[in-house]
Design a protein around this motif. Sequence first.
Motif, mmCIF file in Angstrom:
data_model
loop_
_atom_site.group_PDB
_atom_site.id
_atom_site.type_symbol
_atom_site.label_atom_id
_atom_site.label_comp_id
_atom_site.label_asym_id
_atom_site.label_seq_id
_atom_site.Cartn_x
_atom_site.Cartn_y
_atom_site.Cartn_z
ATOM 1 N N ALA A 1 8.462 -11.242 -85.146
ATOM 2 C CA ALA A 1 8.286 -10.769 -86.525
ATOM 3 C C ALA A 1 7.349 -11.691 -87.301
ATOM 4 N N ILE A 2 7.440 -12.998 -87.042
ATOM 5 C CA ILE A 2 6.553 -13.955 -87.710
ATOM 6 C C ILE A 2 5.107 -13.710 -87.287
ATOM 7 N N ARG A 3 4.886 -13.488 -85.997
ATOM 8 C CA ARG A 3 3.522 -13.218 -85.509
ATOM 9 C C ARG A 3 2.991 -11.912 -86.099
ATOM 10 N N TYR B 1 19.107 -18.436 -94.745
ATOM 11 C CA TYR B 1 18.352 -17.251 -94.344
ATOM 12 C C TYR B 1 16.899 -17.631 -94.105
ATOM 13 N N VAL B 2 16.260 -16.917 -93.165
ATOM 14 C CA VAL B 2 14.814 -16.952 -93.049
ATOM 15 C C VAL B 2 14.324 -15.552 -93.407
ATOM 16 N N GLY B 3 13.471 -15.472 -94.424
ATOM 17 C CA GLY B 3 12.918 -14.194 -94.848
ATOM 18 C C GLY B 3 11.535 -14.013 -94.265
ATOM 19 N N ILE B 4 11.263 -12.871 -93.658
ATOM 20 C CA ILE B 4 9.973 -12.610 -93.013
ATOM 21 C C ILE B 4 9.348 -11.378 -93.653
ATOM 22 N N PHE B 5 8.040 -11.453 -93.925
ATOM 23 C CA PHE B 5 7.330 -10.390 -94.623
ATOM 24 C C PHE B 5 6.603 -9.472 -93.644
ATOM 25 N N ASP B 6 6.637 -8.165 -93.942
ATOM 26 C CA ASP B 6 5.857 -7.216 -93.152
ATOM 27 C C ASP B 6 4.496 -7.002 -93.802
ATOM 28 N N PRO C 1 2.040 -13.940 -97.913
ATOM 29 C CA PRO C 1 3.277 -14.624 -97.508
ATOM 30 C C PRO C 1 3.621 -14.327 -96.054
ATOM 31 N N ILE C 2 4.034 -15.353 -95.329
ATOM 32 C CA ILE C 2 4.489 -15.197 -93.939
ATOM 33 C C ILE C 2 6.013 -15.178 -93.898
ATOM 34 N N ALA C 3 6.615 -16.180 -94.525
ATOM 35 C CA ALA C 3 8.079 -16.299 -94.476
ATOM 36 C C ALA C 3 8.567 -17.115 -95.670
ATOM 37 N N ARG C 4 9.845 -16.977 -95.938
ATOM 38 C CA ARG C 4 10.518 -17.817 -96.921
ATOM 39 C C ARG C 4 11.784 -18.383 -96.303
#
Length: 367
Positions: free
Chosen positions: A357-359, A330-335, A317-320
């Motif tokens: 954070a997305i990159r 909201y934009v959720g970003i995964f580490d 997953p990259i983002a939700r």
Amino acid sequence: MEFAELLSALALKVRNQKDAIQTEEATKNAFIMPFISTILGYDVFNPLEVVPEFTADVGVKRGEKVDYAILRDGEVQILIECKKSTEALKIEHASQLFRYFAVTNARIAVLTNGEVYQFYTDLDAPNRMDEKPFLVLDLMDIDESLIPELRKLTKDVFDLDSIISAAEELKYIGQIKRTIAAQFRAPEDDWVRFFTTRAYDGAFTQKIREQFTSLVSKASKQFLNDQVNDRLKTALGSSNFAPTVSESEQETTVINSREIAAADLDRDTEIETTLEELEGYQIVKAIACSEVKPHRVTHRDAKSYFAVLLDDNNRKPIARLHFNGKKQKYVGIFDSAKNETRHPIDSLDEIYAHAAAIRASIQGHAE
């Protein structure tokens, strides 16, 4: 700052403060006076330029006032009527503007609540204010094509003749664009009938109308997605990343993303993929293209969120995009550990603030 940057700065101020503004006077002080001074460039404290509570008695109507009059060389050029920011603008709010427009030299009238600015002139009849605006500026959704026209009303380059000559085209193009946008959101019967009769040879019965209402809505969303993909393809062609992607690969990327979008729209009838979600996905994808080839970035919609994935893999997953709530988005970003951090946003442009954070998320999955 450039003119467009000044507009963006004011838009951010309105977005951040509008919930705290409850009265018309507060709206004037917080939003409208800064618009007159910072955007239009007039000195709100100089009575030779800006007259608050402007009075020009009209017939039996005595003592009525327009909130602001902007003067040039001693003549009224622009009239501004204000409403509080919590109140949607209606033509009924412009009664003073209609009356004052006929008895002053003003050719421009503005009705505003500090967030939306409606600009009027007298295209339909001389010295009589039109009932429909020729330009609508929404600070929460700025149409960049209107910025050059708005700039013509500023103190430094005031060009009334030019904006009046362009007003008719602006008026009708603006109305058409707003109509198209409304039909994309919720197609009306006439819109559905128009496309149905060109795609279906049978009678336009109630059953067919119900069937094609959904199809027209879905086709509209897919068409918009195609247009965004085409723009992304063009942008890739001029970016530093482009040389690593052949022309045939770029074409495949566009086709694949269209097929994926179409498949996702059809996957579950209880899931509604919105235009806003697709636009947000394209922003995330554009950011991701600095790290991976664009065809590796895909999406899947779910009932509670819109997922952006690497390689169409749920384990990457990259983002939700959490856009289904009635209030906050909201934009959720995964580490790299697949932990999601949600960031509140008020507009899609704010996704760009989380580009790093997305990159980083992509880098954690791309190996």
